[in-house]
Design a protein around this motif. Sequence first.
Motif, PDB file in Angstrom:
ATOM      1  N   ALA B 191       0.852  -1.194   0.000  1.00 26.84           N
ATOM      2  CA  ALA B 191       0.000   0.000   0.000  1.00 26.84           C
ATOM      3  C   ALA B 191       0.886   1.242   0.000  1.00 26.84           C
ATOM      4  N   SER B 192       0.351   2.332  -0.539  1.00 23.52           N
ATOM      5  CA  SER B 192       1.136   3.567  -0.646  1.00 23.52           C
ATOM      6  C   SER B 192       1.262   4.260   0.701  1.00 23.52           C
ATOM      7  N   SER B 195      -1.710   6.411   2.982  1.00 24.07           N
ATOM      8  CA  SER B 195      -3.004   6.017   2.393  1.00 24.07           C
ATOM      9  C   SER B 195      -3.854   5.338   3.466  1.00 24.07           C
ATOM     10  N   GLU B 197      -5.223   2.500   3.096  1.00 25.10           N
ATOM     11  CA  GLU B 197      -4.888   1.080   3.057  1.00 25.10           C
ATOM     12  C   GLU B 197      -3.687   0.766   3.939  1.00 25.10           C
ATOM     13  N   ARG B 257      -4.087   9.475  -8.315  1.00 28.67           N
ATOM     14  CA  ARG B 257      -4.039   8.223  -7.553  1.00 28.67           C
ATOM     15  C   ARG B 257      -2.609   8.019  -7.046  1.00 28.67           C
ATOM     16  N   ASN B 260       0.083   3.051  -5.602  1.00 28.63           N
ATOM     17  CA  ASN B 260      -0.586   1.745  -5.609  1.00 28.63           C
ATOM     18  C   ASN B 260      -2.077   1.858  -5.927  1.00 28.63           C
ATOM     19  N   GLU B 262      -4.392   4.106  -4.752  1.00 29.04           N
ATOM     20  CA  GLU B 262      -5.329   4.647  -3.766  1.00 29.04           C
ATOM     21  C   GLU B 262      -5.566   6.146  -3.999  1.00 29.04           C
ATOM     22  N   LYS B 263      -6.666   6.639  -3.460  1.00 24.02           N
ATOM     23  CA  LYS B 263      -6.911   8.088  -3.470  1.00 24.02           C
ATOM     24  C   LYS B 263      -6.081   8.739  -2.371  1.00 24.02           C
ATOM     25  N   PRO B 265      -6.033  10.508   0.815  1.00 26.98           N
ATOM     26  CA  PRO B 265      -7.109  10.618   1.809  1.00 26.98           C
ATOM     27  C   PRO B 265      -7.143  11.978   2.486  1.00 26.98           C
TER      28      PRO B 265
END
Lengths: 275, 419
Positions: B191-192, B195, B197, B257, B260, B262-263, B265
């Motif tokens: 995961a980034s 993020s 995640e 994005r 990886n 993801e937005k 956050p």
Amino acid sequence: MISSGLPIRLTGLLTVGLLLAGLSVHAQRRQVSADSTAPRSSARRMRQPLPENHPRAIQPGVRRPGIYFPQAPIPGRWRYSIGAVFTTTPPELTEEIRVSVPAIDFNLQRGISKHWFINSRIQTQIVQSNVGIGVRYAAPITDRLFVSAGDDMHVWFGALQIKDVFDSQAHGMQNFPNVSVGYRFTRDIQATIKGEAIIDAYYKSQVGNLSIERNAIRYNGLAVTFAVEQPLYDKKHVTLGFRAAYSSFNWQLWSLYDTFDRNLFYPQLIFGFIL
Amino acid sequence: MTRYLLLFGLLIAALTGCRKEYDAPVPYTFSAATGAGRFSTSVRQAINGVYTVTDGSDVFGPQVVLKWTYIRNGADTSHHLSVYTSNVGYFDMEPQQQLNGLGVSGYWRRLQNTEIGLVQLTVNVRRNGVVSPFSGSLATGDTLVISGAYGNDGVLPSKKLTMTYTRPLNSRSFSILAHRAGGRTSDLLPASENSLEIIKMASRLGATGIEVDVRYTKDGIPILYHDNTLNLRLIQKNGLAGAIESYTYQQLATFVRLVNGEKIPTLEEALETVVNNTDLSFVWLDTKYVRSMTQVQSIQRTYMQRAKAAGRSLQIVIGLPSDEAVSLYRDLPEKADTPVLCELDTSIARSINANIWAPRWTLGDQSAEVDVMKAEGRSVFVWTLDEPQFIQEFIDRTRFDGILSNYPCVVAYYHYIQQ
């Protein structure tokens, strides 16, 4: 100096340097061609010896000023240069900031026999320095093509005392077995490709009263250097080079305490006045 | 001559252009199953501990730490078994619900390089020299033996791995803080950094708390993002560049994005995730902005109250890394119930009555200052310490209350093995 995409900039700088070198050769060639009686192209096709005053003509056994070129200095003679090395930090370590770190670079060589010579080098950024010494064996393959093999041992050390940031010091030893191949294009222009293995021999670091030590000998990476050595002005010669090191540790960045166990790319631009 | 020069130019371009891109794709797909299967609370508690590695010690070291963690998703909970190794490695495993016995599977990874692979283990008990599947109850003299196999990359596990329970985990309170919520992009985690995640993954990496970087969008939304600019170190290629503060949140949410996928956050989404999905006990909001701190303070208070209402022991602090950030804090009209962490020297930390003093680790042990600050009731952390040998030194030889690291698994290893 902070910039982005510095490897491209380094390539650009070197390309400009090489082009200038090329123009210099071209001008020299034109000047000599006016006096020359043998046209260059036909002479090459026929593989006849070049006239003595031809720009590509070389005198066998003659040494030209050079630090990287794999030819031993005359036994008992010194050869030295002073210049600068610019190392660009890999993005894995400095992330969005690309820093080009300059270091003063001093090279010293002394011939000990027809083929053997001692090579030493000091690089310093005041707060951190690197001192190396080694021995090389160099031999000509042809009048133009030369090779050498050697081994250099380097000691590096650094100390940083900056309020609220550093109370750190470190030192270490690295070994650089190396081979070089040099080609003399003309009597004044010679180029060298040098390959080195980088082997870590010792590392110690201290922060405040805490210290760690590693004395296992381990392979750290490799480096390839391209260097051109030629006159610049008034018979003064210069070294213009580019070194691409792929290693997991670089002594100049010890204070970043890189922990990656994978090779990162450290491009270096080398410039030196051969004295 | 020109052609030689051209050749040199091409060689140099080739050398600079051949830069290797590293990658460590996770070879395991986690099931969406919730619950712990046959791993009841007492079984999970029995498994937590320090283990001696026999088969597999050449890869994972002679000793490892096993610890269960969980992620909540509404009323459901997913349990994961983590392993922390001395050589900067971790395992992330889930219960194998279809097995009759107690089994887990997942993947292992070494964070310093790209080594990764699959792992399958079963839980057994050794009683009077005989090893048999663990049924869930331990008698005096019983020893847990967790064994199975591991492999490299996506290859099915075939190399033997055996871990034998040695002792319980060190129970001393210590904050294991994950930098950028888990680690840097360059650590090649699944995961980034910064993020949602990776926040959910932090405890599996060994963390008890996280540090995140807070910036503002053009329209004043606090978000998590480390760098000054949109760049390919952190985001996927999309044609956008420049200062992240130049974009509205809607623009970022629509077009940007993370590496990886993801937005980016918002701070509120991040804290919502911490409170609702994790068991993390500490959040460090690193101040990367130069504007009023009021909004971040308001969000901090809201989520500390929500955590308290949910029965959670969660501390959310605003990190003050610079004189500018300290000024922003001083400018707040009302500072009650606003825990802060000061990275500057002790006099400044004292002058603003910071709850936590957090010097750089490169200043060393600073024993005298640490003792004084602790005597004044402040906690003391160091940042951002990744060098494994120094992590061990700081844990064994200093009195810090926590370490911020990109390798929380290493901090966890050295903390939990302490006797």
